[in-house]
Design a protein around this motif. Structure first.
Motif, PDB file in Angstrom:
ATOM      1  N   GLY A  31      52.894  34.284  57.371  1.00 20.77           N
ATOM      2  CA  GLY A  31      52.974  34.995  58.639  1.00 20.77           C
ATOM      3  C   GLY A  31      54.631  35.535  58.608  1.00 20.77           C
ATOM      4  N   GLU A  34      48.396  41.089  48.317  1.00 19.26           N
ATOM      5  CA  GLU A  34      47.147  42.368  48.262  1.00 19.26           C
ATOM      6  C   GLU A  34      47.472  42.789  46.595  1.00 19.26           C
ATOM      7  N   VAL A  50      47.953  42.701  57.602  1.00 22.53           N
ATOM      8  CA  VAL A  50      47.347  42.878  56.499  1.00 22.53           C
ATOM      9  C   VAL A  50      46.722  44.170  56.214  1.00 22.53           C
ATOM     10  N   VAL A  81      52.413  32.650  48.801  1.00 20.66           N
ATOM     11  CA  VAL A  81      52.026  33.936  48.206  1.00 20.66           C
ATOM     12  C   VAL A  81      51.153  33.502  47.188  1.00 20.66           C
ATOM     13  N   ASP A  91      45.143  35.937  64.522  1.00 20.76           N
ATOM     14  CA  ASP A  91      45.836  35.317  63.227  1.00 20.76           C
ATOM     15  C   ASP A  91      47.293  34.990  63.230  1.00 20.76           C
ATOM     16  N   SER A 148      55.780  39.915  51.956  1.00 15.36           N
ATOM     17  CA  SER A 148      54.791  38.759  51.111  1.00 15.36           C
ATOM     18  C   SER A 148      53.264  39.063  51.150  1.00 15.36           C
ATOM     19  N   HIS A 149      52.991  39.638  52.728  1.00 13.68           N
ATOM     20  CA  HIS A 149      51.518  40.009  52.555  1.00 13.68           C
ATOM     21  C   HIS A 149      51.237  41.261  51.492  1.00 13.68           C
ATOM     22  N   THR A 150      52.089  42.217  51.170  1.00 15.77           N
ATOM     23  CA  THR A 150      51.656  42.904  50.258  1.00 15.77           C
ATOM     24  C   THR A 150      51.765  42.540  48.940  1.00 15.77           C
ATOM     25  N   ALA A 181      49.878  46.129  54.847  1.00 16.27           N
ATOM     26  CA  ALA A 181      50.043  45.567  53.380  1.00 16.27           C
ATOM     27  C   ALA A 181      49.122  46.362  52.478  1.00 16.27           C
ATOM     28  N   ALA A 190      49.037  37.946  61.146  1.00 14.60           N
ATOM     29  CA  ALA A 190      49.436  37.163  59.943  1.00 14.60           C
ATOM     30  C   ALA A 190      48.129  37.128  59.313  1.00 14.60           C
ATOM     31  N   HIS A 191      48.291  36.585  57.778  1.00 13.04           N
ATOM     32  CA  HIS A 191      46.993  36.391  57.040  1.00 13.04           C
ATOM     33  C   HIS A 191      46.213  35.620  57.692  1.00 13.04           C
TER      34      HIS A 191
END
Length: 341
Positions: free
Chosen positions: A192, A21, A239, A46, A326, A16-18, A242, A185-186
């Protein structure tokens, strides 16, 4: 140039973080995820966070070739980032066949689908666990593999499969990223780590203790040959991990074949140090108890990240305090995970 990137496991923690990005950098993103250990609500977050929609989101088990083929047929995919896998060391000791089935079977099916649809570019989410129990600190990519548990063995076998595929099909370009221990996490707190069931990893477990969902953290072993007796790991902000995967997509055309690179900070922290840092972020002590060692764990895993720094100029940018702050921001705003929203 903007590309269409298919992300397997895109609703998961790192996936999800990727996706954020990739979207933030102008790419179109197609997600494949069976949601066996992720929430579809993560993909809502997202898109809200990125301010852009996904190009597609498909609930598919990678081992279902017909369903996977339909995804490739529906989208003009330029590159794939492959996260989808089972990922817990302890669990893999209990259900090894499941790990081989999902991790190796899913990767094989994905490679077949990519070949069938003419997609030649892949970033593989590998693991530092491949190095195993070694006295080498820090660990460079040329260190011999020595996996000590089924999860690590499954990742190592996948790397071998990728190498064999690249030798047979020289047009393939594959980057395997052996990242170390992603946490955090973001910074927005919108996405997260939200594992299904009881967490297998230390930080989400601590976070659930902090919000009252669990009573105390079990620290597995305090008799390792480390400064305080607990395992030492190279914790990396999710992050940063990612971002490393996003940058890898930009470098797929540098050369063909399989390349293996570490993603890490180069600095280790023990489990008890992590407990102290997270307690500081929360503002109160996290209760814990010392338990027996967990099968498959090794004393120390710390990255030598110099190769990726030399190749791409890539380095981590966030420290352990950022990771803990985070992670706590996400857990505090989502006490019951994405269901809280």
């Amino acid at each position: 140039m903007p590309q269409t990137v298919l992300v397997t496991g895109g609703a998961g923690f790192i996936g999800s973080h990727t996706c954020v990005e990739l979207l933030d950098h102008g790419h179109d993103v197609v997600v494949v995820d069976d949601h066996s250990n992720s929430s579809p609500h993560a993909l809502d977050a997202v898109q809200k966070l990125a301010g852009r929609p996904l190009a597609g989101a498909h609930r598919v088990d990678l081992r279902d070739r017909a369903a996977l083929d339909s995804v490739f047929a529906a989208h003009d995919v330029d590159a794939v980032i492959h996260f989808a896998a089972k990922k817990a060391v302890g669990e893999s000791m209990r259900i090894p066949l499941d790990y081989f089935d999902v991790n190796i079977g899913g990767t094989t099916a994905l490679l077949c689908a990519m070949h069938e649809h003419g997609v030649r570019r892949l970033v593989f989410s590998s693991s530092c666990s491949i190095y195993g129990d070694t006295a080498t600190v820090p660990l460079g990519e040329d260190e011999p593999a020595g996996p000590t548990n089924p999860y690590a063995r499954s990742k190592h076998i996948c790397e071998q499969l990728l190498g064999d595929a690249c030798r047979r099909y020289p047009e393939l370009s594959v980057i395997a990223l052996r990242y170390f221990n992603p946490i955090g996490a973001h910074p927005s707190g919108m996405i997260g780590e939200d594992p299904t069931g009881v967490p297998n990893n230390v930080l989400p477990y601590m976070a659930q203790v902090a919000v009252g969902r669990l009573d105390e953290l079990a620290v597995f072993g305090d008799d390792y040959p480390t400064p305080d007796g607990t395992c030492v790991r190279d914790y990396v902000h999710v992050v940063d991990v990612a971002d490393g995967h996003r940058v890898a997509v930009d470098h797929l055309d540098d050369e063909a074949g399989l390349r293996v690179l570490n993603l890490g900070t180069g600095t280790g922290a023990s489990v008890l140090e992590l407990v102290a840092r997270f307690s500081a972020a929360v503002g109160r002590p996290i209760p814990y108890r010392i338990a027996d060692r967990r099968a498959g764990d090794v004393p120390i895993l710390v990255a030598d990240p110099s190769r990726v720094a030399a190749a791409w100029g890539w380095r981590t940018t966030r420290d352990l305090a950022d990771m803990c702050a985070d992670a706590w921001k996400f857990q505090r705003s989502h006490p019951h995970g994405y269901r809280s929203a």
